[in-house]
Design an enzyme around this catalytic site. Structure first.
Site, mmCIF file in Angstrom:
data_model
loop_
_atom_site.group_PDB
_atom_site.id
_atom_site.type_symbol
_atom_site.label_atom_id
_atom_site.label_comp_id
_atom_site.label_asym_id
_atom_site.label_seq_id
_atom_site.Cartn_x
_atom_site.Cartn_y
_atom_site.Cartn_z
ATOM 1 N N ASP A 119 0.810 -1.223 0.000
ATOM 2 C CA ASP A 119 0.000 0.000 0.000
ATOM 3 C C ASP A 119 0.845 1.276 0.000
ATOM 4 O O ASP A 119 0.281 2.384 -0.075
ATOM 5 C CB ASP A 119 -0.951 0.000 1.193
ATOM 6 C CG ASP A 119 -2.000 -1.095 1.080
ATOM 7 O OD1 ASP A 119 -2.452 -1.345 -0.058
ATOM 8 O OD2 ASP A 119 -2.350 -1.704 2.103
ATOM 9 N N ASP A 186 -4.648 -5.879 -5.482
ATOM 10 C CA ASP A 186 -4.625 -4.483 -5.039
ATOM 11 C C ASP A 186 -3.258 -3.854 -5.301
ATOM 12 O O ASP A 186 -3.132 -2.660 -5.550
ATOM 13 C CB ASP A 186 -4.912 -4.351 -3.535
ATOM 14 C CG ASP A 186 -5.739 -5.464 -2.922
ATOM 15 O OD1 ASP A 186 -6.040 -6.446 -3.611
ATOM 16 O OD2 ASP A 186 -6.066 -5.358 -1.738
HETATM 17 N N1 GLY Z 1 -7.430 -3.834 0.592
HETATM 18 C C1 GLY Z 1 -7.797 -3.290 -0.632
HETATM 19 C C2 GLY Z 1 -9.249 -3.320 -0.879
HETATM 20 O O1 GLY Z 1 -10.031 -3.569 0.028
HETATM 21 O O2 GLY Z 1 -9.628 -3.092 -2.001
#
Ligand code: GLY
Length: 407
Positions: A119, A186
């Site tokens: 992230d 992600d």
């Molecule tokens: N953790 C990334 C999402 O919930 O999209």
């Protein structure tokens, strides 16, 4: 509420760069989007005092009020990202000042290795890169490059990707190994940070690592029918691919809507950064998958494969990310027939959001969109989500022709 913003306030004449390089996607709803964008900017301005230094995290189901981030939250950058978008549109110093008041927090993130994971891309693209791109501020550039170094350092042989999750001391052996060996979808959103750093520094290793990561995502997360796995497990000792699975979707073989949207948005954006046709073409096929499954109202449920007896909670955040990614994809095909195809699909989704889920005109709402689904398996649905809000604003900007963002 008392104004918690103080110090480090600058007035200025506006950003050195305003996103005026307009590409006009074909959309029947230009006027409606333009009005919605004005309303959204007003809403963001009105929330500066309400939020102070807090960053929205998620609302309780059905609530129009946010709960706020504690330290080490992946969503901390989506409110600052909205502030920077508003700054790029208006040049008003209060947006920039409020975003910069958060620098101390993001400095702490950089200095806390236990918080570093995939992230880093979300966290620093929408803060430090945004600041540097809009103002040319050198310290923002240094912060963004440091974040890119930390992200790229998570690429470790034999695993052919940037490590996503961190094992913790408390994790049982199997779970710790699963975390080390898992690639998640992600993480694709972080790769524009590495492409940006490669361009900015001339250091090709950033690009090589991002290319390797994206290629592995395409090879393993994207299925033959261009749906996607949320996650794929690789043997952490040998790097050998093992199996796909889900974390937030309905089942291991289903297609989690937000995961599909992360990939489309990332691949289109990374095509613009690199010119790699496989990125654009894969995004297009994944978009075709979405087109074939989208409900008439344009806003998908939280998973494209939920059976009839499972509640079809909407995920407006998936819709917003998809719409923004599709406008980007249309831009990738500028001058070709595909541009109209993908802009029309983006328009269908964005108009669905605007017609049925936009709460920016509600005075008591602290968000822009209702009915996001953060994590249905954990009971988190019917939420306002700061990432839904950020990508909705980005999609509205793209719908009226803006093409320069922070990715
Ligand atoms: N953790 C990334 C999402 O919930 O999209």
């Amino acid at each position: 509420m008392e104004n918690t913003l103080s110090g480090d306030i600058e007035s200025d004449k506006g950003p050195s760069y305003i996103a005026l390089d307009l590409y006009q996607p074909p959309t029947a709803h230009y006027q409606a989007y333009s009005e919605a964008l004005n309303r959204v900017v007003d809403k963001v301005e009105s929330l500066i005092q309400v939020f102070g230094l807090r960053n929205p995290r998620i609302s309780k189901p059905g609530s129009l009020e946010y709960t706020f981030c504690t330290p080490d939250e992946w969503v901390a950058s989506f409110w600052p990202g909205q502030l920077w978008l508003a700054y790029s549109l208006t040049g008003k110093a209060q947006f920039k000042n409020s975003a910069r008041m958060r620098r101390e927090y993001f400095k702490t993130v950089l200095e806390t290795p236990a918080w570093h994971d995939h992230d880093l891309g979300f966290l620093f693209i929408l803060t430090a890169v945004a600041d540097y791109k809009l103002t040319g501020d050198e310290s923002a550039r240094e912060t963004a490059i440091r974040a890119a170094e930390l992200l790229s350092a998570r690429w470790r042989q034999p695993l052919p990707f940037v490590m996503c999750w961190n094992p913790q001391l408390r994790d049982k052996d199997k779970f710790a190994q699963e975390k080390v060996g898992t690639l998640n979808i992600d993480s694709m959103q972080g790769m524009p940070l590495l492409y940006w750093a490669a361009r900015e520094t001339g250091q090709q290793s950033f690009k090589e690592i991002a290319d390797c990561h994206q290629q592995t995502c395409i090879d393993y997360l994207v299925r033959d029918d261009f749906s996607s796995y949320h996650a794929y497990f690789f043997d952490p000792l040998t790097g050998k691919p093992q199996h796909g699975y889900t974390h937030q979707g309905y089942s291991n073989e289903s297609c989690w809507s937000r995961g599909q949207s992360w990939a489309i948005h990332s691949l289109a954006q990374c095509y613009l950064a690199t010119g790699t046709e496989q990125f654009r073409d894969t995004a297009a096929r994944m978009a075709d998958y979405v087109a074939a499954r989208l409900p008439d109202d344009g806003v998908p449920a939280w998973d494209y494969d939920i059976p009839a007896d499972v509640h079809p909670y909407k995920d407006t955040s998936a819709a917003a990310v998809t719409a923004s990614g599709l406008f980007t994809l249309a831009h990738c095909y500028a001058g070709q027939s595909e541009a109209e195809t993908y802009a029309n699909l983006a328009d269908k989704i964005l108009y669905g959001l605007l017609s049925n889920h936009d709460i920016s005109g509600n005075d008591s709402s602290q968000g822009l969109l209702k009915e996001g689904a953060a994590f249905v398996g954990l009971g988190r649905s019917d939420n306002m989500l700061p990432y839904g809000d950020y990508y909705y604003m980005e999609a509205l900007m793209r719908a009226v022709g803006h093409t320069e963002f922070f990715w």
